[in-house]
Design an enzyme around this catalytic site. Structure first.
Site, PDB file in Angstrom:
ATOM      1  N   GLY A  21       0.893  -1.401   0.052  1.00  0.00           N
ATOM      2  CA  GLY A  21       0.065   0.014  -0.160  1.00  0.00           C
ATOM      3  C   GLY A  21       0.926   1.245   0.113  1.00  0.00           C
ATOM      4  CD  GLN A  24       3.354   5.605   2.824  1.00  0.00           C
ATOM      5  OE1 GLN A  24       2.198   5.126   2.221  1.00  0.00           O
ATOM      6  NE2 GLN A  24       4.322   4.763   3.464  1.00  0.00           N
ATOM      7  CB  CYS A  28       5.286   2.234   7.612  1.00  0.00           C
ATOM      8  SG  CYS A  28       4.806   3.584   6.690  1.00  0.00           S
ATOM      9  CG  LEU A  29       6.539   0.974   1.672  1.00  0.00           C
ATOM     10  CD1 LEU A  29       6.210   1.292   0.383  1.00  0.00           C
ATOM     11  CD2 LEU A  29       7.763   0.099   1.592  1.00  0.00           C
ATOM     12  CG  HIS A  70      -0.523   1.047   7.118  1.00  0.00           C
ATOM     13  ND1 HIS A  70       0.390   0.673   8.306  1.00  0.00           N
ATOM     14  CD2 HIS A  70       0.026   1.448   6.534  1.00  0.00           C
ATOM     15  CE1 HIS A  70       1.426   1.325   8.109  1.00  0.00           C
ATOM     16  NE2 HIS A  70       1.361   1.788   6.929  1.00  0.00           N
ATOM     17  CD  GLU A  71      -0.968   2.235   2.874  1.00  0.00           C
ATOM     18  OE1 GLU A  71      -0.618   3.491   2.498  1.00  0.00           O
ATOM     19  OE2 GLU A  71      -0.161   1.249   3.064  1.00  0.00           O
ATOM     20  CG  HIS A 118       0.271   6.530   5.442  1.00  0.00           C
ATOM     21  ND1 HIS A 118       1.466   7.096   6.254  1.00  0.00           N
ATOM     22  CD2 HIS A 118       0.523   5.455   5.262  1.00  0.00           C
ATOM     23  CE1 HIS A 118       2.323   6.461   6.302  1.00  0.00           C
ATOM     24  NE2 HIS A 118       1.741   5.019   6.076  1.00  0.00           N
TER      25      HIS A 118
END
Length: 183
Positions: free
Chosen positions: A44, A49, A94-95, A136-137, A140
């Protein structure tokens, strides 16, 4: 085009993202977001991000769970309408926060309203891992990181590692932008 992933500590990650004007063509941005996500081996990616404060995220959770194949999706201006069920714990990463994974409790079922890439409105329910990836996304675009769910004690334990990430003192195999890196 592959964007650099914005690292922990960048203010864009803590800001509530702006709605996208209905009908705006975001197809190229979405294509680039998928390309960036795949390059970083993510499931995701939210617009903040990549440094864009927009209410937009993409998911493709199949690499995480084969039962989630054919879930490559785009969420524009989403609103979670309901979360329900007994919270369950799962280790998230997380990225934007590489090399840190921690247990996060989330409710297992959600109902969400969103627009797809063609500006068709949807209202759908998801559960299990699909719901978790979406939550989660969604966090963000609300300016929330998975580390925000951790106890104060756990946050103190991670503080030096998080500071190192913001300075670029981390090894990743994808491009990143670090807010506190020395120029």
């Amino acid at each position: 085009m592959i964007y650099p992933i914005v690292a922990y500590g960048d203010p864009v990650l803590k800001k509530k993202a702006e709605e996208i004007a209905p009908g705006t063509d975001v197809s190229e941005l979405v294509e680039n977001m998928f390309e960036t996500m795949y390059e970083a081996h993510g499931v995701g990616l939210a617009a903040p991000q990549i440094g864009k404060s927009l209410r937009l995220f993409v998911i493709d959770p199949e690499p995480m769970d084969e039962a989630l194949q054919n879930m490559k999706m785009t969420f524009i201006n989403p609103v979670i309408l309901e979360e329900e069920g007994t919270e369950w714990v799962f280790e998230e990463g997380c990225l934007s926060i590489p090399d840190i994974r921690e247990n996060v409790s989330r409710q297992p079922k959600i109902r969400i309203k969103y627009f797809d890439l063609n500006w068709k409105e949807h209202e759908a329910e998801y559960d299990g891992m699909a719901a978790r990836v979406i939550q989660h996304e969604y966090d963000h675009i609300e300016g929330v990181l998975f580390t925000d769910y951790l106890s104060g004690f756990k946050k103190r334990l991670l503080k030096s590692r998080l500071t190192k990430i913001s300075k670029g003192d981390v090894r990743v195999d994808y491009r990143m932008r670090f807010p506190a890196a020395k120029k």
